[in-house]
Design an enzyme around this catalytic site. Structure first.
Site, PDB file in Angstrom:
ATOM      1  N   SER A 223      24.575  78.882 -63.746  1.00  0.00           N
ATOM      2  CA  SER A 223      25.596  77.637 -63.721  1.00  0.00           C
ATOM      3  C   SER A 223      26.919  77.600 -62.855  1.00  0.00           C
ATOM      4  CB  SER A 223      26.064  77.450 -65.385  1.00  0.00           C
ATOM      5  OG  SER A 223      26.584  78.647 -65.739  1.00  0.00           O
ATOM      6  N   GLY A 225      29.278  75.072 -62.801  1.00  0.00           N
ATOM      7  CA  GLY A 225      30.463  73.963 -63.329  1.00  0.00           C
ATOM      8  C   GLY A 225      30.371  72.781 -62.756  1.00  0.00           C
ATOM      9  N   GLY A 228      27.237  71.955 -60.603  1.00  0.00           N
ATOM     10  CA  GLY A 228      25.883  71.936 -61.111  1.00  0.00           C
ATOM     11  C   GLY A 228      25.123  73.156 -61.673  1.00  0.00           C
ATOM     12  N   GLY A 254      28.544  76.225 -71.437  1.00  0.00           N
ATOM     13  CA  GLY A 254      27.259  77.216 -70.980  1.00  0.00           C
ATOM     14  C   GLY A 254      26.448  77.258 -72.169  1.00  0.00           C
ATOM     15  N   ASP A 255      26.963  77.230 -73.525  1.00  0.00           N
ATOM     16  CA  ASP A 255      26.214  77.641 -74.730  1.00  0.00           C
ATOM     17  C   ASP A 255      25.120  76.287 -74.958  1.00  0.00           C
ATOM     18  OD1 ASP A 255      27.686  79.845 -74.915  1.00  0.00           O
ATOM     19  OD2 ASP A 255      28.927  78.851 -76.341  1.00  0.00           O
TER      20      ASP A 255
END
Length: 318
Positions: A223, A225, A228, A254-255
């Site tokens: 990931s 931010g 993308g 993120g989760d």
């Protein structure tokens, strides 16, 4: 479909406060705040539940402040298999500035003794019989070693389970050596894990991710931010980027991405469709405080706006 199990070794009550601009070393006035049960696996479970999955949770939970967690699980219909441990689960502080920048104050959590570790091992063994997808997420509390984490991953993987790992630092490095089904580091976590300075150049990230894939990890998700998400599996690399959102807080994005990926993969969606859904859920997560999907139509609409494209790995970057 079988139930999905998320395991949070070090849950926390997240206190998220809004400040104009953080002034280190000075008094900072918090404009408003929320306090809610969290921890990476707890967040993943909540989003999965909102997406309609059958979800179970486990891990170590402080007996003295368990009530907010128990209430959350009951409200969302999540099967609670947490082990209650004497003491209190930690409280983490997230300070969100007007710019969207977040400063995390993450505490170590309560110590876990060998008796509790043995009990969780037995619990995971029992739950594995009815859960094909198992998400191990977050940091390790004092008393739980990286060797223990490797043993859990290896045992579950050898039992044929799809093990998803979202952690960082030493725990991530150890987890990678155990070759789970999927790992999801962000740029900074990948750099820490590999003990090297990684620029945010896409070609460098792809090369490092390719190394993890060749090591035996079937799905490598990085990931980035606003830049993308990169996903490598047997079909190659895909990149997905969401339109810019009005950022309230990046905590839990993120989760939410992990939950969206697991949901899409379990449902048998195509790689592109699963990635679109996951990135949309993650992008919408930054527009709110805390995690959760309250409006499925918003997810569907944003999914159609996600830019998805294949990415070729440069020979020079390998």
């Amino acid at each position: 479909m079988s139930a999905i199990l998320t395991v949070t070794f070090n849950p926390a009550l997240d206190m998220t406060g809004s400040v104009g601009a953080l002034q280190p070393g000075d008094v900072n006035l918090v404009q408003n705040y929320t306090l809610h049960p969290a921890g990476k696996g707890v967040n993943v479970a909540r989003v999965l539940s909102d997406l309609g999955a059958t979800v179970s949770v486990s891990g170590f939970l402080g007996a003295d402040n368990q009530d907010p967690f128990s209430q959350l699980f009951a409200e969302h219909g999540v099967a609670d298999h947490f082990l209650r441990v004497p003491g209190v689960s930690r409280t983490n502080v997230k300070l969100v500035e007007n710019t969207g920048r977040v400063t995390d104050l993450n505490f170590p959590g309560m110590a876990v003794d060998p008796t509790h570790i043995d009990a969780l091992t037995e619990t995971l063994h029992a739950l594995a019989a009815s859960h094909e997808w198992i998400v191990l997420a977050g940091s390790l509390p004092p008393g739980v070693t990286t060797e223990q984490l490797v043993m859990w991953i290896s045992t579950l993987r050898e039992a044929g389970k799809k093990v998803v790992v979202d952690t960082s630092q030493h725990a991530l490095r150890a987890a990678i050596d155990a070759t789970p089904w999927l790992v999801k580091p962000n740029e900074a976590e990948l750099a820490q894990c590999l003990n090297e300075s990684i620029s945010n150049e896409q070609s460098v990230l792809l090369a490092r991710g390719e190394q993890l894939f060749n090591q035996g990890i079937a799905n490598v998700v990085i990931s980035r931010g606003v830049d993308g998400v990169l996903w490598r599996d047997h079909q190659g690399w895909l990149k997905a980027v969401a339109p810019a959102q009005q950022v309230v807080s990046t905590v839990g994005a993120g989760d939410s991405l992990v939950a969206g990926l697991v949901s899409g993969c379990q449902a048998g969606l195509s790689k592109e469709t699963a990635l679109r859904q996951a990135v949309a859920i993650s992008a919408l997560a930054v527009t709110q405080v805390g995690v959760g999907v309250s409006n499925h139509e918003n997810v569907n609409q944003l999914s159609e706006q996600i830019s998805v494209s294949p990415v070729e790995l440069s020979v020079h970057a390998q």
